[in-house]
Design an enzyme around this catalytic site. Structure first.
Site, PDB file in Angstrom:
ATOM      1  N   ASP A   1       0.850  -1.189   0.000  1.00  0.00           N
ATOM      2  CA  ASP A   1       0.000   0.000   0.000  1.00  0.00           C
ATOM      3  C   ASP A   1       0.889   1.243   0.000  1.00  0.00           C
ATOM      4  O   ASP A   1       2.110   1.148  -0.133  1.00  0.00           O
ATOM      5  CB  ASP A   1      -0.976  -0.029   1.177  1.00  0.00           C
ATOM      6  CG  ASP A   1      -0.278  -0.073   2.538  1.00  0.00           C
ATOM      7  OD1 ASP A   1       0.929   0.269   2.635  1.00  0.00           O
ATOM      8  OD2 ASP A   1      -0.941  -0.459   3.512  1.00  0.00           O
ATOM      9  N   GLN A   2       0.286   2.392   0.197  1.00  0.00           N
ATOM     10  CA  GLN A   2       1.022   3.654   0.169  1.00  0.00           C
ATOM     11  C   GLN A   2       2.076   3.743   1.270  1.00  0.00           C
ATOM     12  O   GLN A   2       3.028   4.496   1.163  1.00  0.00           O
ATOM     13  CB  GLN A   2       0.026   4.813   0.313  1.00  0.00           C
ATOM     14  CG  GLN A   2       0.343   5.971  -0.565  1.00  0.00           C
ATOM     15  CD  GLN A   2      -0.777   7.004  -0.537  1.00  0.00           C
ATOM     16  OE1 GLN A   2      -1.733   6.898   0.211  1.00  0.00           O
ATOM     17  NE2 GLN A   2      -0.652   8.010  -1.365  1.00  0.00           N
TER      18      GLN A   2
END
Length: 142
Positions: free
Chosen positions: A16-17
């Site tokens: 994810d980020q």
């Protein structure tokens, strides 16, 4: 119990980020582990599909312990947790590079006919595979 182990390099697309493995990707890794276990026992899930059978997941659970990150290598350990000739429960541990448990989980499966999705008794169609699962779940209990 017989335990299969396979390694997976964490790819950037699986994070994810925050650079942490996105939670749903562990289910994909469970499938990699399950396929490896079946192969290690001498069988082929893809052959079972060609024979006209599927083994859908009917339940799944995961417990997250530690984060995995891009660039690390995960070790996926898989075994037959329970098996009764109809239902199979596979158990999993995902270990980080330090050998720490990052994720544990289970998936529950039944076997169905591909054309009708009607459940079948696995041991009636694959007696050798049935015997291997019985043996695999008992290994180490002696």
């Amino acid at each position: 119990m017989f335990v299969s182990e396979v390694k997976v390099d964490v790819r950037y697309a699986e994070t994810d980020q925050m650079g942490v493995v996105y939670h749903a990707n562990y289910l994909v890794w469970f499938e990699i582990g399950r396929t490896s276990l079946i192969k290690d026992l001498g069988f082929s899930y893809s052959q079972m599909e060609r024979d006209g059978f599927l083994a859908p997941v009917i339940d799944a659970n995961l417990s997250y312990k530690k984060s995995m990150h891009y660039g690390e290598t995960a070790s996926i350990r898989t075994w037959v947790d329970s098996y009764d000739g109809f239902r199979t429960v596979y158990a999993y541990e995902v270990l980080n590079p330090k050998g720490e448990v990052a994720v544990t989980g289970q998936t529950h499966h039944i076997v169905v006919k591909k054309d009708s999705f009607r459940p079948v008794r696995f041991k009636n169609y694959y007696p050798e595979w049935h015997d291997a699962y019985e043996k695999a779940k008992k290994q180490g209990e002696d």
